[in-house]
Design a protein around this motif. Structure first.
Motif, PDB file in Angstrom:
ATOM      1  N   ARG A   1      -3.244  -2.691   0.819  1.00 26.74           N
ATOM      2  CA  ARG A   1      -3.456  -1.840   0.329  1.00 26.74           C
ATOM      3  C   ARG A   1      -5.265  -1.484   0.343  1.00 26.74           C
ATOM      4  NH1 ARG A   1       0.582  -1.266   3.251  1.00 26.74           N
ATOM      5  NH2 ARG A   1       2.076   0.426   2.238  1.00 26.74           N
ATOM      6  N   PHE A   2      -5.706  -0.507   0.212  1.00 24.43           N
ATOM      7  CA  PHE A   2      -6.956  -0.547   0.118  1.00 24.43           C
ATOM      8  C   PHE A   2      -6.561   0.343  -1.138  1.00 24.43           C
ATOM      9  CE2 PHE A   2      -8.238  -1.833   4.938  1.00 24.43           C
ATOM     10  CZ  PHE A   2      -8.810  -2.648   4.481  1.00 24.43           C
ATOM     11  N   TYR A   3      -8.027  -0.457  -2.139  1.00 21.11           N
ATOM     12  CA  TYR A   3      -7.978   0.626  -3.316  1.00 21.11           C
ATOM     13  C   TYR A   3      -9.991   0.772  -3.703  1.00 21.11           C
ATOM     14  CZ  TYR A   3      -3.830   0.949  -3.536  1.00 21.11           C
ATOM     15  OH  TYR A   3      -2.353   1.137  -3.297  1.00 21.11           O
ATOM     16  N   SER A   4     -10.591   1.638  -4.567  1.00 17.79           N
ATOM     17  CA  SER A   4     -11.594   1.617  -4.516  1.00 17.79           C
ATOM     18  C   SER A   4     -12.188   1.540  -6.029  1.00 17.79           C
ATOM     19  CB  SER A   4     -11.895   3.472  -4.424  1.00 17.79           C
ATOM     20  OG  SER A   4     -12.084   3.288  -2.757  1.00 17.79           O
TER      21      SER A   4
ATOM     22  N   PHE B   1       3.195   0.766  -1.592  1.00 22.01           N
ATOM     23  CA  PHE B   1       2.780  -0.527  -2.863  1.00 22.01           C
ATOM     24  C   PHE B   1       2.024   0.530  -4.301  1.00 22.01           C
ATOM     25  CE2 PHE B   1      -1.040  -2.768  -3.912  1.00 22.01           C
ATOM     26  CZ  PHE B   1      -0.302  -3.904  -3.014  1.00 22.01           C
ATOM     27  N   SER B   2       2.075   1.647  -3.752  1.00 22.72           N
ATOM     28  CA  SER B   2       1.813   2.244  -4.939  1.00 22.72           C
ATOM     29  C   SER B   2       2.750   2.447  -6.236  1.00 22.72           C
ATOM     30  CB  SER B   2       0.803   3.959  -4.891  1.00 22.72           C
ATOM     31  OG  SER B   2       2.056   4.160  -4.184  1.00 22.72           O
ATOM     32  N   SER B   3       3.999   2.549  -5.529  1.00 17.74           N
ATOM     33  CA  SER B   3       5.278   2.171  -6.876  1.00 17.74           C
ATOM     34  C   SER B   3       4.879   0.881  -6.539  1.00 17.74           C
ATOM     35  CB  SER B   3       6.647   3.092  -6.203  1.00 17.74           C
ATOM     36  OG  SER B   3       6.862   2.324  -4.949  1.00 17.74           O
TER      37      SER B   3
END
Ligand code: FAD
Length: 311
Positions: free
Chosen positions: A105-108, A138-140
Motif C-alpha cells: 500500500r502507498f503512504y505519504s 494492510f492498515s490492520s
C-alpha cells in the motif's frame, strides 16, 4: 566554434545561430542552478530511497502512537545520518507478506524531508466489515506490528513534489505557486501535513496555505492541536477550515476566529467563502476518499481553479 571573416548572409546567420545557442546554454545553466541543483539538494544524497524499482530496502518500526480512536503514527528507523530521500508531497510503498501473499500500500510520510535517523507515517486503521471480511488488510496488519518489526519500502512515488520557495516539481516540470488551496478528507491530510509543516517553516518565502479539512466529527481530526497552533501562529499565512459531516454545530469551538468551522459536505458556497480567489498563482491540492476527491475537483473546476492536483 563559429568564425566569420566577412559579413556575408551565411556568416550573419551563423553568428545569429551561435548567439541563440549561447543564450540557450546560459539559460539552461541558470535553470539547472536555480531549480535542479536545488531539487538535488533537497533530495539529499544520503537518502534511503533512490528508485521506486528497488524493493530491497527494509525499515524497522521504532515507535507506534495512537493519535485518534482509529489513527496511528508509526516511526521507522533510518541510519543515524540518513534521510528518507523524498520531496514533500511524494509517497512511499510499504510491502509485506500477509497470509503468505505479498501485499503493498502507498503512504505519504509526514516527517520533515531533512529529518535524519527516522521518518514517520500516519495511518488510518480499517477493519473487516460485514460485506468484506478482508477490508483493512494492510492498515490492520500495520496496527498489529510489534516494535522492532521490519517492513519493505520503496519509492519515491508521486507526480508532485515541493522543491523550495514556491517551486514544485509536477509531472517532471518546475512550476511556481504563491498560494496553496488544499482540500483533505480524513487520512488524506497526510500529504498536506508534510507540505504544511515544510512550507510554514520557510519563513524567508511566505507562501500562503488554505486548508479545508473534512472529517465525520471532531474526534476524527488528526493533529488537531498542531493545525490550530499553526492557525494562531501564522494568521496571515495559514487559513484553516474544519468541516464536520456528522456533527452538529458548536460555535463555542471556534476560538477568537482563528479558524472556521463548517457542517455538512463541502460545496461551492464554502469554497467561495474560505478559499483564495482562483488565479494562476493558486495550486489546488485534493486528497481524501474517492467520492470526496471527485466532488471537490468538480467544485474547484466550476469555480475556475485551473491548477488542480488530486493525490
Ligand atoms: C498516494 C497515496 C498515499 C496514501 N497515503 C496514506 C497515508 O499517508 N495514510 C493512510 O492512512 N492511507 C494512505 N493511503 C491509503 C493506503 O494506501 C491504503 O489504501 C489504506 O491504508 C487502506 O488499506 P487497507 O489494506 O487497510 O484497506 P483496504 O481493504 O485495501 O481498503 C481500501 C479502501 O476501502 C475503504 N475501507 C476499507 N475498510 C473499510 C472499513 N472498515 N470501513 C470503511 N471503509 C473501509 C477505505 O476507503 C480504504 O482506503 C494512501 C493512498 C495513496 C494512493
Amino acid at each position: 566554434m563559429v568564425c566569420c571573416h566577412s559579413q556575408s548572409g551565411n556568416c550573419k546567420t551563423q553568428a545569429v545561430v551561435a548567439t541563440v545557442i549561447g543564450i540557450a546554454a546560459v539559460g539552461a545553466a541558470v535553470y539547472y542552478y536555480k531549480y535542479w541543483s536545488k531539487s538535488r539538494g533537497i533530495r539529499s544524497k544520503n537518502g534511503l530511497l533512490k528508485s521506486k524499482e528497488d524493493e530491497s530496502r527494509k525499515v524497522k518500526l521504532i515507535k507506534k502512537e495512537k493519535l485518534t480512536h482509529d489513527v496511528r503514527l508509526f516511526r521507522w528507523k533510518l541510519d543515524e545520518d540518513q534521510t528518507l530521500g523524498l520531496l514533500p508531497g511524494e509517497h512511499v510503498k510499504l510491502s509485506s507478506q500477509i497470509n503468505s501473499k505479498s501485499v503493498s500500500r502507498f503512504y505519504s510520510p509526514v516527517s520533515h524531508p531533512h529529518q535524519q535517523g527516522y521518518f514517520e507515517t500516519i495511518t488510518k486503521i480499517y477493519g473487516p466489515t460485514e460485506d468484506n471480511p478482508n477490508a483493512g488488510l494492510f492498515s490492520s496488519f500495520l496496527d498489529s506490528l510489534e516494535i522492532g518489526s521490519e517492513i519493505s519500502i520503496s519509492g519515491p512515488f508521486g507526480q508532485l513534489g515541493y522543491l523550495t520557495r514556491g517551486n514544485f516539481l509536477i509531472k517532471q516540470k518546475i512550476k511556481h505557486f504563491k498560494t496553496l488551496a488544499m482540500i483533505a478528507g480524513g487520512s488524506g491530510l497526510t500529504p498536506m501535513l508534510q507540505l504544511i509543516r515544510h512550507i510554514l517553516n520557510e519563513e524567508e518565502y511566505p507562501s500562503k496555505v488554505y486548508l479545508i479539512y473534512t472529517n465525520k466529527t471532531s474526534d476524527d481530526i488528526i493533529v488537531d492541536e498542531e493545525l490550530k497552533l499553526y492557525a494562531a501562529k501564522f494568521p496571515s499565512r495559514f487559513y484553516l477550515t474544519l468541516v464536520f459531516t456528522r456533527q452538529t454545530e458548536n460555535p463555542q469551538n471556534i476560538q477568537q476566529g482563528l479558524w472556521n468551522e463548517s457542517y455538512g459536505r463541502i460545496d461551492e458556497g464554502l469554497l467561495a467563502r474560505v478559499f483564495p480567489y482562483p488565479s494562476d498563482d493558486v495550486l489546488t491540492l485534493i486528497c481524501g476518499p474517492k467520492s470526496m476527491n471527485s466532488a471537490a475537483k468538480a467544485i474547484c473546476t466550476s469555480l475556475g481553479y485551473s491548477n488542480i492536483n488530486v493525490f
